[in-house]
Design a protein around this motif. Structure first.
Motif, mmCIF file in Angstrom:
data_model
loop_
_atom_site.group_PDB
_atom_site.id
_atom_site.type_symbol
_atom_site.label_atom_id
_atom_site.label_comp_id
_atom_site.label_asym_id
_atom_site.label_seq_id
_atom_site.Cartn_x
_atom_site.Cartn_y
_atom_site.Cartn_z
ATOM 1 N N ASP A 185 45.265 39.318 44.676
ATOM 2 C CA ASP A 185 45.948 38.073 44.348
ATOM 3 C C ASP A 185 45.067 37.325 43.355
ATOM 4 O O ASP A 185 44.036 36.760 43.735
ATOM 5 C CB ASP A 185 46.166 37.230 45.602
ATOM 6 N N PRO A 186 45.435 37.295 42.080
ATOM 7 C CA PRO A 186 44.549 36.673 41.083
ATOM 8 C C PRO A 186 44.351 35.181 41.301
ATOM 9 O O PRO A 186 43.445 34.592 40.712
ATOM 10 C CB PRO A 186 45.266 36.955 39.756
ATOM 11 N N ALA A 187 45.180 34.551 42.152
ATOM 12 C CA ALA A 187 44.949 33.143 42.466
ATOM 13 C C ALA A 187 43.659 32.967 43.252
ATOM 14 O O ALA A 187 43.100 31.865 43.305
ATOM 15 C CB ALA A 187 46.130 32.575 43.260
ATOM 16 N N LYS A 188 43.188 34.057 43.858
ATOM 17 C CA LYS A 188 42.000 33.966 44.708
ATOM 18 C C LYS A 188 40.700 34.175 43.920
ATOM 19 O O LYS A 188 39.712 33.500 44.191
ATOM 20 C CB LYS A 188 42.100 34.966 45.860
ATOM 21 N N GLN A 189 40.672 35.093 42.965
ATOM 22 C CA GLN A 189 39.466 35.304 42.151
ATOM 23 C C GLN A 189 39.821 36.042 40.864
ATOM 24 O O GLN A 189 40.486 37.083 40.910
ATOM 25 C CB GLN A 189 38.408 36.128 42.891
ATOM 26 N N VAL A 190 39.358 35.520 39.734
ATOM 27 C CA VAL A 190 39.451 36.192 38.440
ATOM 28 C C VAL A 190 38.112 36.013 37.728
ATOM 29 O O VAL A 190 37.571 34.899 37.676
ATOM 30 C CB VAL A 190 40.577 35.617 37.557
ATOM 31 N N GLU A 191 37.570 37.111 37.195
ATOM 32 C CA GLU A 191 36.322 37.042 36.446
ATOM 33 C C GLU A 191 36.621 36.791 34.965
ATOM 34 O O GLU A 191 37.494 37.444 34.372
ATOM 35 C CB GLU A 191 35.541 38.342 36.596
ATOM 36 N N VAL A 202 34.137 32.230 37.544
ATOM 37 C CA VAL A 202 35.013 32.786 38.577
ATOM 38 C C VAL A 202 36.096 31.745 38.819
ATOM 39 O O VAL A 202 35.837 30.683 39.387
ATOM 40 C CB VAL A 202 34.246 33.091 39.878
ATOM 41 N N THR A 203 37.307 32.026 38.338
ATOM 42 C CA THR A 203 38.391 31.062 38.469
ATOM 43 C C THR A 203 39.247 31.397 39.673
ATOM 44 O O THR A 203 39.426 32.568 40.029
ATOM 45 C CB THR A 203 39.262 31.034 37.205
ATOM 46 N N CYS A 204 39.775 30.371 40.311
ATOM 47 C CA CYS A 204 40.665 30.560 41.454
ATOM 48 C C CYS A 204 41.424 29.267 41.691
ATOM 49 O O CYS A 204 40.906 28.176 41.459
ATOM 50 C CB CYS A 204 39.892 30.981 42.706
ATOM 51 N N THR A 205 42.656 29.404 42.125
ATOM 52 C CA THR A 205 43.438 28.245 42.555
ATOM 53 C C THR A 205 43.623 28.247 44.070
ATOM 54 O O THR A 205 43.954 27.229 44.659
ATOM 55 C CB THR A 205 44.819 28.232 41.874
ATOM 56 N N ASP A 206 43.408 29.401 44.689
ATOM 57 C CA ASP A 206 43.439 29.540 46.146
ATOM 58 C C ASP A 206 42.099 30.132 46.560
ATOM 59 O O ASP A 206 41.968 31.319 46.828
ATOM 60 C CB ASP A 206 44.599 30.441 46.566
ATOM 61 N N CYS A 207 41.078 29.275 46.569
ATOM 62 C CA CYS A 207 39.694 29.744 46.690
ATOM 63 C C CYS A 207 39.334 29.936 48.164
ATOM 64 O O CYS A 207 38.879 28.987 48.828
ATOM 65 C CB CYS A 207 38.747 28.761 46.023
ATOM 66 N N VAL A 208 39.528 31.146 48.655
ATOM 67 C CA VAL A 208 39.347 31.399 50.084
ATOM 68 C C VAL A 208 38.151 32.302 50.372
ATOM 69 O O VAL A 208 37.748 32.435 51.524
ATOM 70 C CB VAL A 208 40.610 32.037 50.692
ATOM 71 N N PHE A 209 37.581 32.926 49.335
ATOM 72 C CA PHE A 209 36.492 33.863 49.566
ATOM 73 C C PHE A 209 35.144 33.144 49.493
ATOM 74 O O PHE A 209 35.007 32.100 48.865
ATOM 75 C CB PHE A 209 36.532 35.002 48.548
ATOM 76 N N THR A 210 34.157 33.730 50.141
ATOM 77 C CA THR A 210 32.833 33.102 50.199
ATOM 78 C C THR A 210 31.743 33.996 49.633
ATOM 79 O O THR A 210 30.562 33.699 49.780
ATOM 80 C CB THR A 210 32.473 32.738 51.651
ATOM 81 N N GLY A 211 32.135 35.090 48.967
ATOM 82 C CA GLY A 211 31.119 36.007 48.457
ATOM 83 C C GLY A 211 30.851 35.891 46.983
ATOM 84 O O GLY A 211 29.919 36.504 46.460
ATOM 85 N N GLY A 212 31.657 35.070 46.251
ATOM 86 C CA GLY A 212 31.496 34.990 44.815
ATOM 87 C C GLY A 212 31.894 36.293 44.139
ATOM 88 O O GLY A 212 32.480 37.190 44.762
#
Length: 449
Positions: A106-112, A219-229
């Motif tokens: 889900d690219p809303a969560k993380q994109v490099e 690191v872009t995200c609109t639904d930032c749910v991860f904690t690992g970067g």
């Protein structure tokens, strides 16, 4: 083979103490035998945040440095080549590669993403335009403080997994589902495979005299749910420009996926500069909207008139020594311009058949016939029929139909343009034409800068 990580404390966040940098000693070897360190530091004025700095430093077989960046943050780092002791001066070009651009499912969560100012590098090579969106010539600097330059952005478009991270910069390869535990254990992940590591990398050529460059990782995200970067990989020359053997099976795309056709050597175990030219193929770069613009121009160009056809005074008509197509180009504000082709002062034009010159086909191209075993430099300009005008936006021109006789010893068509004249270039294939950028000096040899 003797690379040693002597510092690993980027931005003072650890995991080690000491100098606030990542330093890989013995990383880069010059042709004269000088061995340099690769050093990564946070640029002054930038702030570095990481979820896990234990990931930072040497990665895989030691040919890449890894930087972990926290979600929804960006950092600008300076990557430099430095002598461990004393000073040195680059007398040749050099190469660095950024690897492994990818996203979450889900690219809303993380994109490099990455950004680099265009005045820092001499050329760029990418192997695919679907796995990454590479856009050159964007206005201003990456940080927005300079308006006199442009910048390049790299945005990941494809899903990635830990198993597809490149272990060796000189052995970028294709990862199959069977090679990845995350795919074998979760069959639904098979839709994201195979993963070609070359198609997620970008290689830059830096000019003589440059010793460092700045790059912004985000690191872009609109639904930032991860904690690992996310982890960004930095390395030197790679096998990005080499053809895969055998070629991987790629998903079908609307256009063939061009890839660089002439591979630079990949010296090992020490890392030496790659060859003098880098071949870049196929990416839309800053041309994403060019077809829409071109269509608008074409719709407006129903009234093109050839008012002069006497290039170099050789006819077929008399009058001004030019080819002039009135009403050829329409600006967004409605201004209509003529396209004019003239022989440049100091150049000599010879033709076998000037009756071929002028409007061709449906009138959207101008044709110039050139005699065998000769060359001519022409100036192509957009001019108002009456009065002056000033361009307030970018514009586009295309050269068409480069080909040869069956026996290339008999006829080959060639063209040369100085690199300081244009902002970007697009080609759709690297087998039908050999396009080489960054060759020394001007086309006529009079300028060495």
């Amino acid at each position: 083979a003797n690379i040693v990580m002597s510092e690993n404390n980027l931005g003072g966040l650890g995991p080690d103490s000491g100098a606030e940098e990542i330093r890989l000693e013995g990383y880069y070897r010059l042709p004269d035998g000088t061995v340099l360190d690769m050093v990564v530091r946070v640029k002054d004025g930038s702030t570095y945040q990481s979820e896990d700095t234990s990931q930072n430093g040497l990665y895989g077989d030691g040919m890449t440095a890894l930087v972990n960046v926290k979600d929804d943050t960006s950092v600008t780092v300076t990557v430099s080549l430095e002598a461990s002791v004393g000073d040195f001066e680059f007398e040749s070009q050099w190469y660095m590669t950024l690897y492994d651009f990818d996203t979450q499912k889900d690219p809303a969560k993380q994109v490099e993403e990455a950004c680099i100012d265009d005045d820092q590098y001499a050329d760029i090579a990418v192997a695919d335009c679907d796995s990454m969106l590479v856009t050159r010539g964007l206005p201003n600097s990456c940080d927005g403080t300079r308006t006199d330059i442009t910048h390049t952005t790299i945005v990941a478009q494809a899903v990635g997994f830990g198993c597809d991270n490149p272990l060796d910069s000189h052995d970028l390869t294709t990862i199959q589902c069977a090679d990845c535990e995350q795919c074998v254990d979760t069959p639904s992940n098979a839709q994201y495979f195979p993963v070609n590591q070359k198609e997620r990398a970008v290689m830059f050529r830096f000019p003589e005299g440059a010793e460092s460059f700045d790059v912004t990782f985000s690191v872009t995200c609109t639904d930032c749910v991860f904690t690992g970067g996310r982890a960004f990989h930095i390395g030197t020359t790679s096998n990005l420009c080499e053809e895969d053997t055998p070629a991987p099976t790629l998903a079908p795309v609307p256009q063939p996926t061009p890839r660089p056709s002439i591979p630079p050597p990949t010296p090992r175990p020490s890392v030496s500069p790659a060859p003098t030219t880098l071949h870049t193929c196929g990416c839309p770069t800053a041309f994403d909207n060019v077809m829409a613009e071109a269509t608008a121009i074409e719709d407006a160009n129903a009234n093109i008139v050839m008012s002069a056809n006497n290039l170099g005074g050789l006819g077929p008509d008399s009058g001004a020594e030019e080819i002039r197509l009135e009403g050829y180009y329409r600006l967004p504000d409605g201004t209509v311009l003529d396209m004019v082709v003239r022989v440049k002062d100091g150049s000599t034009y010879q033709s076998e058949d000037t009756s071929q010159n002028g409007l061709y086909g449906d009138g959207m191209t101008a044709l110039v016939n050139v005699k065998d075993d000769t060359s001519v430099t022409v100036t192509v300009s957009l001019e108002a029929s009456v009065g002056d005008f000033e361009f307030e936006s970018q514009w586009y021109m295309t050269l068409y139909d480069f080909d040869t006789q069956k026996d290339p010893a008999k006829q080959v068509e060639e063209a040369c343009i100085d690199d300081d004249q244009y902002a970007d270039i697009a080609v759709a294939d690297c087998d039908s034409m050999l396009v080489t950028r960054g060759l020394p000096n001007s086309c006529d040899g009079t300028r060495t800068d």
